[in-house]
Design a protein around this motif. Sequence first.
Motif, PDB file in Angstrom:
ATOM      1  N   ALA A  80       0.881  -1.177   0.000  1.00 11.80           N
ATOM      2  CA  ALA A  80       0.000   0.000   0.000  1.00 11.80           C
ATOM      3  C   ALA A  80       0.913   1.219   0.000  1.00 11.80           C
ATOM      4  N   LEU A  81       0.844   2.010  -1.071  1.00 14.35           N
ATOM      5  CA  LEU A  81       1.732   3.174  -1.199  1.00 14.35           C
ATOM      6  C   LEU A  81       0.953   4.478  -1.052  1.00 14.35           C
ATOM      7  N   ASP A  82       1.574   5.444  -0.382  1.00 11.89           N
ATOM      8  CA  ASP A  82       1.046   6.813  -0.304  1.00 11.89           C
ATOM      9  C   ASP A  82      -0.306   6.903   0.422  1.00 11.89           C
ATOM     10  N   ASP A 105       4.635   5.073   3.128  1.00 10.71           N
ATOM     11  CA  ASP A 105       3.821   6.295   3.079  1.00 10.71           C
ATOM     12  C   ASP A 105       4.565   7.445   3.745  1.00 10.71           C
ATOM     13  N   HIS A 106       4.072   8.667   3.485  1.00  6.51           N
ATOM     14  CA  HIS A 106       4.680   9.846   4.125  1.00  6.51           C
ATOM     15  C   HIS A 106       3.619  10.748   4.754  1.00  6.51           C
ATOM     16  N   HIS A 107       2.406  10.230   4.951  1.00  7.05           N
ATOM     17  CA  HIS A 107       1.361  11.049   5.577  1.00  7.05           C
ATOM     18  C   HIS A 107       1.506  11.024   7.095  1.00  7.05           C
ATOM     19  N   ILE A 108       1.539  12.196   7.674  1.00  8.17           N
ATOM     20  CA  ILE A 108       1.696  12.288   9.135  1.00  8.17           C
ATOM     21  C   ILE A 108       0.485  11.670   9.832  1.00  8.17           C
ATOM     22  N   ASN A 112       1.461   5.330  12.273  1.00  6.12           N
ATOM     23  CA  ASN A 112       1.738   3.953  12.710  1.00  6.12           C
ATOM     24  C   ASN A 112       1.787   2.957  11.566  1.00  6.12           C
ATOM     25  N   GLY A 113       1.258   3.352  10.427  1.00  4.36           N
ATOM     26  CA  GLY A 113       1.235   2.435   9.290  1.00  4.36           C
ATOM     27  C   GLY A 113       0.149   1.382   9.449  1.00  4.36           C
ATOM     28  N   CYS A 114      -0.125   0.675   8.364  1.00  2.00           N
ATOM     29  CA  CYS A 114      -1.218  -0.294   8.403  1.00  2.00           C
ATOM     30  C   CYS A 114      -0.729  -1.675   7.988  1.00  2.00           C
ATOM     31  N   GLY A 115       0.592  -1.856   7.872  1.00  2.00           N
ATOM     32  CA  GLY A 115       1.102  -3.127   7.359  1.00  2.00           C
ATOM     33  C   GLY A 115       1.750  -3.981   8.421  1.00  2.00           C
ATOM     34  N   ASP A 116       2.248  -5.149   8.001  1.00  2.41           N
ATOM     35  CA  ASP A 116       3.101  -5.953   8.879  1.00  2.41           C
ATOM     36  C   ASP A 116       4.473  -5.285   8.937  1.00  2.41           C
ATOM     37  N   VAL A 120       7.014   4.523   7.171  1.00  4.22           N
ATOM     38  CA  VAL A 120       6.248   5.770   7.125  1.00  4.22           C
ATOM     39  C   VAL A 120       7.170   6.892   7.583  1.00  4.22           C
ATOM     40  N   GLU A 121       7.434   7.811   6.664  1.00  3.47           N
ATOM     41  CA  GLU A 121       8.381   8.906   6.952  1.00  3.47           C
ATOM     42  C   GLU A 121       7.721  10.244   6.656  1.00  3.47           C
TER      43      GLU A 121
END
Length: 324
Positions: A80-82, A105-108, A112-116, A120-121
Amino acid sequence: MNLLNECREAKRIGISAHIRPDGDAVGSCMALYLYLKKMLPEAEVKLFLETPPDSMGHLQYLKDIDSEYACDKTFDVFFALDTGSERLGKAESFFESAAKKINIDHHISNQNGCGDINVVEPQAGSTAEILYGLFEEENLDVDIAVALYTAMIHDTGVFQYSNTTPRALQIAARLIGFGFPFSKIIEESFYQKTYLQNQIMGRALMESIRFMEGRCIVSCVSRKMMDFYHVTSSDLDGIVNQLRNIKGVDCAIFLYEINLLEYKVSMRSNECANVARVASFFGGGGHVRAAGCTMKGTVHDVINNLSLHIEAEFKENEKCTMES
Ligand code: AMP
Ligand code: MN
Ligand code: MN
């Protein structure tokens, strides 16, 4: 994360990004797709995206994108990108059922991210910049470079927005070293608009309304207007930035109707308002200076609800406090 090691055993790899894909979503997905196909020729790599905007027409291999989301088998790895998983649209179920989920992803608002595995930056100006750091430089080629560069120019406003960092420019310098016609790409992909896109932008600017002593501006495009000008949502890109450019404006809000009593909200700010916080409150997200959400109600309800939060943002920031 070592990108190739994470994919080494995978027979089926899927890639997707957010709905209504923008330049970073399309460019990043295409770059990752081309890189994985090249580096892991044995694997089956699938790329799912809603139909890309016309401004992406210069990218190679657009025909490989599956916009029908036709797939009944599960994936060994899914990217999952962006975005987080909530805006993957029809690809969300592919992501959720994958043996290994990777979120880049880079969204503030997706800290925490949604992946295994999550990369995220929020300090990165685009997802493409993060990908560049995950790719082996010696294995890039001109098609991958064009896809990454396109993604970067769209999310940084051609290296103008405040999310532009020295690292972004260093990466861009390396990419243009591949010798593609970057100024033509900037002109045709980012700046050039069709006649109708200009017409509807003109209409939106003309009908805009300033409030909070001219420091906020709002404009709205209805379904009826979109039908009249024969435009779709991707033709409205750039309107919110144009509103934000107006002297004295700190926060620009642009709405367009997606359904009856339902609006897509785009917000941009220069200095005072953290629009990611405002958008997150209403179930959306984004970055401090550029964010979005979807809201229900009449145009007036939407504007009233947003303006309360924007005013609070102004108040929080000492030098932005309203004169009373
Ligand atoms: P936009 O105004 O749609 O161009 O979006 C501005 C930024 O906020 C982009 O980085 C989007 O990916 C992000 N964004 C827009 N809408 C949402 C949403 N509903 N949820 C999370 N992020 C969003
Ligand atoms: Mn995006
Ligand atoms: Mn992005």
